[in-house]
Motif scaffolding. Structure first.
Motif, PDB file in Angstrom:
ATOM      1  N   PHE A 181      25.510 -23.208   6.299  1.00 31.49           N
ATOM      2  CA  PHE A 181      25.601 -21.744   6.245  1.00 31.49           C
ATOM      3  C   PHE A 181      25.067 -21.050   7.487  1.00 31.49           C
ATOM      4  O   PHE A 181      25.075 -19.829   7.552  1.00 31.49           O
ATOM      5  N   GLY A 182      24.587 -21.799   8.471  1.00 36.75           N
ATOM      6  CA  GLY A 182      24.082 -21.183   9.684  1.00 36.75           C
ATOM      7  C   GLY A 182      22.574 -21.057   9.658  1.00 36.75           C
ATOM      8  O   GLY A 182      21.923 -21.263   8.632  1.00 36.75           O
ATOM      9  N   PRO A 183      21.987 -20.685  10.783  1.00 38.44           N
ATOM     10  CA  PRO A 183      20.522 -20.635  10.882  1.00 38.44           C
ATOM     11  C   PRO A 183      19.883 -19.548  10.029  1.00 38.44           C
ATOM     12  O   PRO A 183      18.681 -19.556   9.826  1.00 38.44           O
ATOM     13  N   ALA A 184      20.687 -18.601   9.519  1.00 41.99           N
ATOM     14  CA  ALA A 184      20.111 -17.528   8.693  1.00 41.99           C
ATOM     15  C   ALA A 184      19.869 -17.964   7.260  1.00 41.99           C
ATOM     16  O   ALA A 184      19.273 -17.230   6.476  1.00 41.99           O
ATOM     17  N   ALA A 185      20.356 -19.168   6.905  1.00 41.98           N
ATOM     18  CA  ALA A 185      20.204 -19.624   5.524  1.00 41.98           C
ATOM     19  C   ALA A 185      18.735 -19.844   5.200  1.00 41.98           C
ATOM     20  O   ALA A 185      17.976 -20.383   5.997  1.00 41.98           O
ATOM     21  N   ASP A 186      18.343 -19.411   4.022  1.00 40.23           N
ATOM     22  CA  ASP A 186      16.947 -19.525   3.591  1.00 40.23           C
ATOM     23  C   ASP A 186      16.924 -20.131   2.200  1.00 40.23           C
ATOM     24  O   ASP A 186      17.365 -19.487   1.242  1.00 40.23           O
ATOM     25  N   PRO A 187      16.402 -21.356   2.046  1.00 39.73           N
ATOM     26  CA  PRO A 187      16.383 -21.962   0.712  1.00 39.73           C
ATOM     27  C   PRO A 187      15.503 -21.207  -0.272  1.00 39.73           C
ATOM     28  O   PRO A 187      15.662 -21.340  -1.482  1.00 39.73           O
ATOM     29  N   GLY A 188      14.592 -20.397   0.264  1.00 39.43           N
ATOM     30  CA  GLY A 188      13.740 -19.611  -0.627  1.00 39.43           C
ATOM     31  C   GLY A 188      14.388 -18.334  -1.110  1.00 39.43           C
ATOM     32  O   GLY A 188      13.829 -17.642  -1.951  1.00 39.43           O
ATOM     33  N   ALA A 189      15.572 -17.984  -0.553  1.00 41.33           N
ATOM     34  CA  ALA A 189      16.299 -16.783  -0.961  1.00 41.33           C
ATOM     35  C   ALA A 189      17.760 -17.151  -1.153  1.00 41.33           C
ATOM     36  O   ALA A 189      18.615 -16.828  -0.315  1.00 41.33           O
ATOM     37  N   PRO A 190      18.086 -17.829  -2.247  1.00 36.55           N
ATOM     38  CA  PRO A 190      19.434 -18.393  -2.403  1.00 36.55           C
ATOM     39  C   PRO A 190      20.532 -17.388  -2.711  1.00 36.55           C
ATOM     40  O   PRO A 190      21.713 -17.704  -2.533  1.00 36.55           O
ATOM     41  N   LEU A 191      20.173 -16.201  -3.204  1.00 35.14           N
ATOM     42  CA  LEU A 191      21.210 -15.240  -3.600  1.00 35.14           C
ATOM     43  C   LEU A 191      21.738 -14.497  -2.381  1.00 35.14           C
ATOM     44  O   LEU A 191      21.546 -13.289  -2.209  1.00 35.14           O
ATOM     45  N   ARG A 192      22.420 -15.265  -1.520  1.00 37.78           N
ATOM     46  CA  ARG A 192      23.030 -14.748  -0.301  1.00 37.78           C
ATOM     47  C   ARG A 192      24.521 -15.063  -0.314  1.00 37.78           C
ATOM     48  O   ARG A 192      24.965 -15.946  -1.066  1.00 37.78           O
ATOM     49  N   PRO A 193      25.315 -14.384   0.527  1.00 36.01           N
ATOM     50  CA  PRO A 193      26.767 -14.590   0.477  1.00 36.01           C
ATOM     51  C   PRO A 193      27.206 -16.038   0.614  1.00 36.01           C
ATOM     52  O   PRO A 193      28.062 -16.504  -0.158  1.00 36.01           O
ATOM     53  N   GLY A 194      26.646 -16.789   1.580  1.00 38.63           N
ATOM     54  CA  GLY A 194      27.078 -18.162   1.797  1.00 38.63           C
ATOM     55  C   GLY A 194      26.869 -19.055   0.593  1.00 38.63           C
ATOM     56  O   GLY A 194      27.831 -19.651   0.064  1.00 38.63           O
ATOM     57  N   PRO A 195      25.636 -19.200   0.106  1.00 35.33           N
ATOM     58  CA  PRO A 195      25.417 -20.046  -1.072  1.00 35.33           C
ATOM     59  C   PRO A 195      26.159 -19.573  -2.310  1.00 35.33           C
ATOM     60  O   PRO A 195      26.673 -20.388  -3.078  1.00 35.33           O
ATOM     61  N   LEU A 196      26.227 -18.256  -2.529  1.00 38.60           N
ATOM     62  CA  LEU A 196      26.908 -17.763  -3.726  1.00 38.60           C
ATOM     63  C   LEU A 196      28.404 -18.035  -3.668  1.00 38.60           C
ATOM     64  O   LEU A 196      29.022 -18.404  -4.677  1.00 38.60           O
ATOM     65  N   LEU A 197      29.008 -17.870  -2.493  1.00 36.69           N
ATOM     66  CA  LEU A 197      30.429 -18.181  -2.355  1.00 36.69           C
ATOM     67  C   LEU A 197      30.664 -19.672  -2.557  1.00 36.69           C
ATOM     68  O   LEU A 197      31.612 -20.071  -3.247  1.00 36.69           O
ATOM     69  N   ALA A 198      29.794 -20.500  -1.963  1.00 38.15           N
ATOM     70  CA  ALA A 198      29.941 -21.950  -2.127  1.00 38.15           C
ATOM     71  C   ALA A 198      29.786 -22.349  -3.586  1.00 38.15           C
ATOM     72  O   ALA A 198      30.551 -23.171  -4.107  1.00 38.15           O
ATOM     73  N   GLY A 199      28.800 -21.759  -4.273  1.00 42.08           N
ATOM     74  CA  GLY A 199      28.599 -22.083  -5.681  1.00 42.08           C
ATOM     75  C   GLY A 199      29.784 -21.688  -6.534  1.00 42.08           C
ATOM     76  O   GLY A 199      30.204 -22.433  -7.427  1.00 42.08           O
ATOM     77  N   LEU A 200      30.345 -20.504  -6.263  1.00 44.53           N
ATOM     78  CA  LEU A 200      31.505 -20.063  -7.031  1.00 44.53           C
ATOM     79  C   LEU A 200      32.708 -20.960  -6.761  1.00 44.53           C
ATOM     80  O   LEU A 200      33.442 -21.331  -7.690  1.00 44.53           O
ATOM     81  N   MET A 201      32.922 -21.325  -5.496  1.00 44.52           N
ATOM     82  CA  MET A 201      34.069 -22.161  -5.170  1.00 44.52           C
ATOM     83  C   MET A 201      33.933 -23.562  -5.772  1.00 44.52           C
ATOM     84  O   MET A 201      34.919 -24.130  -6.264  1.00 44.52           O
ATOM     85  N   VAL A 202      32.737 -24.128  -5.733  1.00 44.16           N
ATOM     86  CA  VAL A 202      32.529 -25.448  -6.347  1.00 44.16           C
ATOM     87  C   VAL A 202      32.814 -25.371  -7.845  1.00 44.16           C
ATOM     88  O   VAL A 202      33.483 -26.238  -8.423  1.00 44.16           O
ATOM     89  N   THR A 203      32.314 -24.321  -8.499  1.00 44.96           N
ATOM     90  CA  THR A 203      32.555 -24.147  -9.930  1.00 44.96           C
ATOM     91  C   THR A 203      34.043 -23.975 -10.217  1.00 44.96           C
ATOM     92  O   THR A 203      34.600 -24.607 -11.126  1.00 44.96           O
ATOM     93  N   CYS A 204      34.702 -23.127  -9.434  1.00 42.10           N
ATOM     94  CA  CYS A 204      36.133 -22.887  -9.658  1.00 42.10           C
ATOM     95  C   CYS A 204      36.972 -24.123  -9.363  1.00 42.10           C
ATOM     96  O   CYS A 204      37.955 -24.398 -10.069  1.00 42.10           O
ATOM     97  N   LEU A 205      36.601 -24.877  -8.332  1.00 40.31           N
ATOM     98  CA  LEU A 205      37.335 -26.109  -8.041  1.00 40.31           C
ATOM     99  C   LEU A 205      37.167 -27.124  -9.167  1.00 40.31           C
ATOM    100  O   LEU A 205      38.115 -27.842  -9.523  1.00 40.31           O
ATOM    101  N   GLY A 206      35.959 -27.199  -9.725  1.00 42.13           N
ATOM    102  CA  GLY A 206      35.756 -28.077 -10.874  1.00 42.13           C
ATOM    103  C   GLY A 206      36.629 -27.675 -12.043  1.00 42.13           C
ATOM    104  O   GLY A 206      37.241 -28.524 -12.710  1.00 42.13           O
TER     105      GLY A 206
END
Length: 758
Positions: A97-122
């Motif tokens: 997700f790039g250097p701005a990714a913060d594991p302590g603040a997961p509710l960001r566009p990158g992780p949320l989009l990835a989570g939704l896409m993984v769920t939808c692909l499943g």
């Protein structure tokens, strides 16, 4: 369906997922946002329903399954992201997700989009081998023109609300409400010929127009509870963290006001403010549509439209629910749960799966809606046992139990170990043990028991002199320890009255007759709902489906009666909100009885007369609930049709007030001094400070601490009124400006909003 058609449908879903990903990359563009919102509310739900093998014809017959399932997917994927991303190595996140990714603040566009896409692909892969019956017949939808034409009403209502916000006249807003009345009249007269799709679009357009006419008033959110909900949602987005609890507000961990709005904000780029003011009402406007499609299983189209229109006509739907973001989501899921439970053509596995999703979805969205649902389902099981003793035909209680148990299990897990948010249950238990049920608390002043019952447990006015006297012990030991100014008891500081001027009625007799007529309609509706539910439940020749809706509706009626009788229960769950939830099924029972009696007993001409009177009652109820009657007959106008009035003073928040609240947030940070704001000025503080800071709402000389912070809103300073709720009675009095200016320093002002401190 041929293999080629199957592949084409799968390709269409795949293309929709790719489109979502592409649009999120340009989510700052309004056109992308306009497309993303419906895509997010349709595509994930369709994939989930296909994976669960829900037949497409059942989805077409009850379209509410789609947005409800999409909400479940969005909440589940967002919850998975907030729980799993902190476990991932930070280097991996930076690489993805790039250097701005913060594991302590997961509710960001990158992780949320990835989570939704993984769920939808499943879900996509789970539905690859789904049978052809899962294909949704989209061609059954109305033509594009009919889909677009009724939506002009919400746009007109939005324009009217925005014009009022900028000080222009109410002409556009009045035209929007008048258009809603005409749309309902058209539906009542022509629903049998319009078809289900066009009738549903009329209901959706009217519901959304009325909700936007309130939700879009003011510079911030409009309403009471939503002020705190906005603060919680904004804090979740800013921090990127879902806090499980404990919270100062028992609702602070609800996914409906944390993870869900954070996800919609991150994926669409819409500010949280627009998510709550625009998107949530657009979602909840499907609620009457769901009732319409549910009613069609028991009634002809015209009667089903009348049942759903009666729900739309309730003032609570347009005035209160846009100010209850968490309950908007819960109520939509509740309607979807009822739809699955009462779907006779749905096989056991997809039915059980849907109920296992929608029940817990209600639990994580809103407490009291979940409690009401549990009472409905538990009471239905008890009533089914009684009917079994009465030797009525069996009605398969397993389905009701299957709807109840997942919600109960989710509730226990959610409220205790996960969020530790059982404070509201504890407060209710304490109130019940200390105050009892407080049956008909207004009976002493209402005149008769009948008038007290009709008025119910609604908030009444307390005289200013009585309020000023009775409120003082609340701020003295042992309850509190407030040190007022030395001369606070001086007669010159005596609290004054402040009434709200109401424009005179043009035709008082007509207005009084209309009010009486609406009261009679509501009480007759309650009676017909009771009779209809009982007949459905105990009638020997009722089908098992009709009997089931009866046994589900009867416990709802029992709760409504208790809420009207008991002040303690009414304080736990607002009567009008509970009634709207109950009307999900009661409206069907009511109109089912009217239809059955008229069809069995009356000739054709008289049947049309009965239906005409029923439709007229619906339109009259809507006209009064929308505020259009006061435009025609005089009197105080509702907020959606005026720039003045009591509700506008209470709920319309403007930037000058919010600037003062933001200043106070920084100035009083860490200060031990008490903070005062009247009952509605505190909403401005809730929106900026959140629900964590304790605010005293009684601004009187004898209750103000000598070192207090005092926040005064526009209604306090420019209009000169203050409000407080004391012992479930509303105190309306003159804001004690002279006393405050004589004893406190003015430390901030924006012209009309002021902050005092000493």
């Amino acid at each position: 369906m041929t293999v080629r058609e199957q592949d084409r449908r799968l390709l269409l879903y795949g293309a929709a997922l790719v489109l979502i990903v592409a649009l999120t990359q340009v989510r700052g563009v309004w056109a992308a946002q306009l497309l993303l919102v419906p895509l997010l509310l349709i595509v994930p739900g369709c994939l989930l329903l296909r994976a669960l093998r829900v037949p497409g014809h059942r989805v077409a017959a009850f379209p509410l399954y789609v947005p409800a399932a999409s909400l479940v997917v969005l909440m589940v994927s967002g919850l998975a992201v907030t729980l799993l991303v902190p476990l991932v190595d930070g280097g991996v996140l930076d690489a993805v997700f790039g250097p701005a990714a913060d594991p302590g603040a997961p509710l960001r566009p990158g992780p949320l989009l990835a989570g939704l896409m993984v769920t939808c692909l499943g879900l996509f892969l789970a539905g690859v081998r789904a049978p052809e019956e899962t294909a949704v017949p989209w061609r059954s939808l109305p033509a594009a023109g009919w889909l677009a034409l009724p939506l002009l009403l919400p746009l007109l209502a939005a324009a009217g609300a925005l014009r009022l916000n900028h000080g222009y006249g109410p002409e556009v807003a009045i035209a929007a409400v008048a258009g809603c009345v005409l749309a309902l009249v058209l539906g009542v007269l022509r629903a049998g010929r319009l078809g289900s799709g066009r009738s549903a679009m009329l209901l959706y357009a009217v519901s959304l127009a009325m909700m936007w006419s309130y939700a879009l008033r003011g510079d911030l959110v409009y309403g009471f509870d939503i002020a705190s909900e906005y603060a919680v949602a904004q804090e979740t987005v800013t921090s990127g963290i879902w806090v499980t609890g404990p919270h100062p507000d028992a609702y602070g961990a609800m996914l409906s006001i944390t993870v869900l709005p954070a996800g919609l904000h991150a994926l669409t780029g819409l500010p949280v403010l627009l998510v709550l003011k625009v998107v949530y009402p657009a979602i909840f406007a499907m609620f009457p549509v769901g009732i319409f499609h549910l009613a069609r299983r028991f009634l002809p189209d015209q009667w089903a439209f009348a049942a759903a229109a009666f729900v739309t006509a309730q003032g609570a739907l347009s005035q209160q629910f846009p100010a209850l973001a968490r309950q908007e989501i819960a109520m939509l899921l509740f309607a979807a749960l009822c739809g699955a439970l009462l779907d006779a053509r749905l096989r056991h596995f997809p039915k059980a799966a849907l109920m296992c999703l929608f029940g817990p979805g209600i639990v994580v969205s809103h407490y009291t809606s979940a409690y009401f649902t549990a009472v409905m389902l538990g009471g239905a099981l008890v009533l089914q046992a009684v009917l079994w003793v009465m030797r009525r035909p069996r009605i398969a209680p397993r389905a009701v139990a299957a709807a109840l148990l997942p919600g109960l299990l989710a509730g226990v897990l959610w409220y205790v170990p996960i969020t530790r948010s059982t404070a509201n249950i504890g407060e209710f238990r304490t109130a019940l043990s200390s105050e009892g049920l407080r049956l008909l608390p207004g009976a002493g002043t209402a005149g008769t028991l009948l008038s007290a019952y009709l008025r119910g447990t609604d908030v009444t006015r307390i005289p200013t002199y009585l309020y000023a006297k009775r409120v003082v012990p609340k701020y003295r030991p042992p309850k509190a320890s407030v040190t007022p100014a030395a001369d606070a008891g001086d007669p010159r500081w005596e609290l004054g009255d402040a009434g709200v001027p109401v424009p005179p009625k043009v035709a008082p007799a007509v207005s009084a007759s209309l009010d009486l007529g609406v009261l009679l309609i509501q009480q007759l509706a309650n009676l017909l709902g009771l009779l209809g539910a009982l007949v459905m439940a105990v009638r020997r020749h009722s089908s098992w489906l009709v009997r089931r809706i009866g046994v589900l509706a009867v416990p709802m009626l029992g709760v409504l009666v208790l809420l009207r009788l008991s002040g303690t229960l009414a304080a736990a769950y607002n009567q009008s909100r509970a009634q709207l939830q109950a009307l999900t099924l009661l409206s069907i029972a009511m109109f089912w009885l009217l239809h059955r009696v008229s069809a069995a007993k009356f000739p054709a001409r008289l049947r049309r007369t009965v239906y005409g009177l029923t439709g007229a009652a619906v339109v009259v109820t809507f006209t009064t609930g929308s505020g259009l009657d006061n435009v025609l007959l005089g009197g105080e106008r509702a907020t959606n049709l005026s720039t003045r009035g009591e509700d506008c003073e209470r709920y319309c928040m403007y930037e000058a007030e919010l600037a003062g609240a933001r200043w106070l947030k920084e100035a009083a940070r860490g200060s031990p001094d008490r903070l005062y704001a009247d009952r509605y000025a505190q909403l401005r503080l809730f929106a900026e400070l959140g629900p964590g800071r304790r605010i005293q709402t009684d601004i009187t000389p004898l209750t103000l601490d000598r070192t207090a912070w005092v926040y005064a809103s526009w209604a306090n300073t420019a209009v000169g009124r203050a409000r407080s709720l004391f012992d479930n009675q509303l105190a309306l009095y003159a804001f004690p400006a002279d006393f405050i200016e004589a004893h406190y320093d003015l430390v901030y002002t924006s012209g009309v909003t002021k902050v005092f401190h000493r």
